[in-house]
Design a protein around this motif. Structure first.
Motif, PDB file in Angstrom:
ATOM      1  N   ALA A  77     -15.782   2.654  -8.540  1.00  0.00           N
ATOM      2  CA  ALA A  77     -15.080   1.391  -8.278  1.00  0.00           C
ATOM      3  C   ALA A  77     -15.583   0.294  -9.221  1.00  0.00           C
ATOM      4  O   ALA A  77     -14.786  -0.474  -9.775  1.00  0.00           O
ATOM      5  CB  ALA A  77     -15.283   0.979  -6.819  1.00  0.00           C
ATOM      6  N   ASP A  81     -13.323  -1.521 -12.205  1.00  0.00           N
ATOM      7  CA  ASP A  81     -13.139  -2.979 -12.192  1.00  0.00           C
ATOM      8  C   ASP A  81     -13.600  -3.587 -13.514  1.00  0.00           C
ATOM      9  O   ASP A  81     -12.902  -4.413 -14.119  1.00  0.00           O
ATOM     10  CB  ASP A  81     -13.934  -3.572 -11.029  1.00  0.00           C
ATOM     11  N   THR A  85     -11.161  -5.478 -16.249  1.00  0.00           N
ATOM     12  CA  THR A  85     -11.476  -6.884 -16.528  1.00  0.00           C
ATOM     13  C   THR A  85     -11.777  -7.087 -18.009  1.00  0.00           C
ATOM     14  O   THR A  85     -11.321  -8.060 -18.631  1.00  0.00           O
ATOM     15  CB  THR A  85     -12.670  -7.336 -15.684  1.00  0.00           C
ATOM     16  N   THR A 111      -5.668  -9.921 -12.090  1.00  0.00           N
ATOM     17  CA  THR A 111      -6.626  -8.821 -12.217  1.00  0.00           C
ATOM     18  C   THR A 111      -7.481  -8.708 -10.968  1.00  0.00           C
ATOM     19  O   THR A 111      -7.739  -7.595 -10.474  1.00  0.00           O
ATOM     20  CB  THR A 111      -7.531  -9.041 -13.444  1.00  0.00           C
ATOM     21  N   TYR A 112      -7.899  -9.848 -10.440  1.00  0.00           N
ATOM     22  CA  TYR A 112      -8.726  -9.808  -9.231  1.00  0.00           C
ATOM     23  C   TYR A 112      -7.936  -9.265  -8.042  1.00  0.00           C
ATOM     24  O   TYR A 112      -8.406  -8.366  -7.333  1.00  0.00           O
ATOM     25  CB  TYR A 112      -9.259 -11.205  -8.895  1.00  0.00           C
ATOM     26  N   VAL A 115      -6.798  -5.509  -8.819  1.00  0.00           N
ATOM     27  CA  VAL A 115      -7.816  -4.516  -9.181  1.00  0.00           C
ATOM     28  C   VAL A 115      -9.121  -4.766  -8.420  1.00  0.00           C
ATOM     29  O   VAL A 115      -9.588  -3.910  -7.660  1.00  0.00           O
ATOM     30  CB  VAL A 115      -8.088  -4.513 -10.696  1.00  0.00           C
ATOM     31  N   GLY A 116      -9.716  -5.929  -8.625  1.00  0.00           N
ATOM     32  CA  GLY A 116     -11.014  -6.217  -8.018  1.00  0.00           C
ATOM     33  C   GLY A 116     -11.001  -6.157  -6.504  1.00  0.00           C
ATOM     34  O   GLY A 116     -11.826  -5.462  -5.887  1.00  0.00           O
ATOM     35  N   LEU A 119     -10.192  -2.525  -5.009  1.00  0.00           N
ATOM     36  CA  LEU A 119     -11.321  -1.607  -5.179  1.00  0.00           C
ATOM     37  C   LEU A 119     -12.462  -1.973  -4.233  1.00  0.00           C
ATOM     38  O   LEU A 119     -13.148  -1.092  -3.699  1.00  0.00           O
ATOM     39  CB  LEU A 119     -11.806  -1.624  -6.628  1.00  0.00           C
ATOM     40  N   SER A 120     -12.662  -3.277  -4.007  1.00  0.00           N
ATOM     41  CA  SER A 120     -13.687  -3.715  -3.062  1.00  0.00           C
ATOM     42  C   SER A 120     -13.349  -3.257  -1.647  1.00  0.00           C
ATOM     43  O   SER A 120     -14.213  -2.774  -0.905  1.00  0.00           O
ATOM     44  CB  SER A 120     -13.825  -5.237  -3.109  1.00  0.00           C
TER      45      SER A 120
END
Length: 293
Positions: A77, A81, A85, A111-112, A115-116, A119-120
């Motif tokens: 993950a 990320d 990024t 992107t956050y 994706v971020g 994945l979190s």
């Protein structure tokens, strides 16, 4: 006929989800080769015995059962990320757009949230399955991309907005400190801010520290009360607003314990940085499992 595996699972899911895990609704309990899960001790179900210590005890048990999968999932993950990024940053540079520009802000925001944040949430879901004693897989970190991407992104946005609203008193207090001239308005960097604070009388410094701690309390409480949102969105497939309301309801009376887990997680990460930096990742893993517990 009720199987022991199904009954064990009923005791481990979030309260409103228990009825979904009866024997007739758990096809995986009938799969060949599935080992029956041992029932959890009764103290796992008693809110009066849910302490910070018991949550971290369950975290260490989960690490013992699935260390390799947890490490691999966390690294995957993190690497995904960072790769996305970095790629977005390179593309912005190639197009002549700074991160602070309108295009850069939009690209980094997308992107956050795409994706971020997913994945979190996937990592949190992996930790949730680990503390339940369920079979885990590195692929669990990508669960939000299986039809839950929009809800996951919106849930992260809702969480962020509500915590930001709870931070308004702190922002107002900071603005007042600047307007009243306690801290010069020309201060722009953290070292300059620290220097301005250190130049103040001791009594004023103590007052500012006390005010800052008081201002941090509302967003900290709101963050704790909304901290179940990722699990609800993925594990119970709730919408963002319903998940926020449900998280607020389920954490009633448990905010102090959750805040204790959160603050101890920060301490673990700080100590991990001093433990050859790599320890920060271990501290984050332990905290994530304790929070999932």
């Amino acid at each position: 006929m009720t199987s022991s595996a199904a009954n064990a699972d009923v005791g481990r899911v979030l309260p409103s989800n228990r009825d979904k895990f009866g024997p007739s609704d758990r096809p995986d309990s009938q799969l060949p080769g599935m080992r029956a899960l041992a029932p959890r001790p009764s103290d796992d179900l008693d809110p009066g015995t849910m302490t910070v210590g018991t949550m971290y005890l369950r975290a260490f048990r989960a690490i013992g059962r699935g260390f390799v999968v947890l490490v691999a999932g966390g690294l995957l993950a993190f690497a995904a990320d960072v790769a996305v990024t970095w790629t977005v940053s390179r593309v912005l540079t190639y197009l002549g757009q700074a991160d602070q520009s309108a295009a850069g802000t939009l690209a980094n925001g997308l992107t956050y949230f795409l994706v971020g944040a997913p994945l979190s949430v996937g990592w949190q879901y992996l930790c949730l399955r680990a503390v339940r004693g369920e079979a885990t897989s590195v692929a669990d970190v990508f669960v939000p991309y299986r039809g839950r991407l929009f809800d996951t992104a919106m849930a992260s946005l809702v969480q962020g907005l509500l915590i930001a609203l709870a931070s308004v008193p702190l922002m107002v207090a900071f603005a007042a400190v600047v307007l009243l001239g306690v801290v010069p308005a020309t201060v722009q960097t953290l070292p300059e801010f620290e220097g301005a604070i250190m130049a103040l009388p001791a009594g004023v410094q103590l007052g500012l520290i006390a005010g800052m701690l008081a201002g941090l309390l509302p967003p900290l409480v709101v963050a704790a009360r909304l901290s179940l949102v990722p699990y609800l969105v993925i594990d119970e497939r709730e919408g963002p607003l319903v998940a926020a309301a449900e998280s607020w309801t389920r954490t009633r009376g448990a905010a102090r314990m959750i805040i204790g887990v959160m603050l101890s997680g920060v301490l673990l990460s700080i100590l991990g940085v001093f433990a050859f930096v790599v320890g920060a990742g271990v501290g984050l893993m332990i905290y994530s499992l304790a929070h999932a517990a």
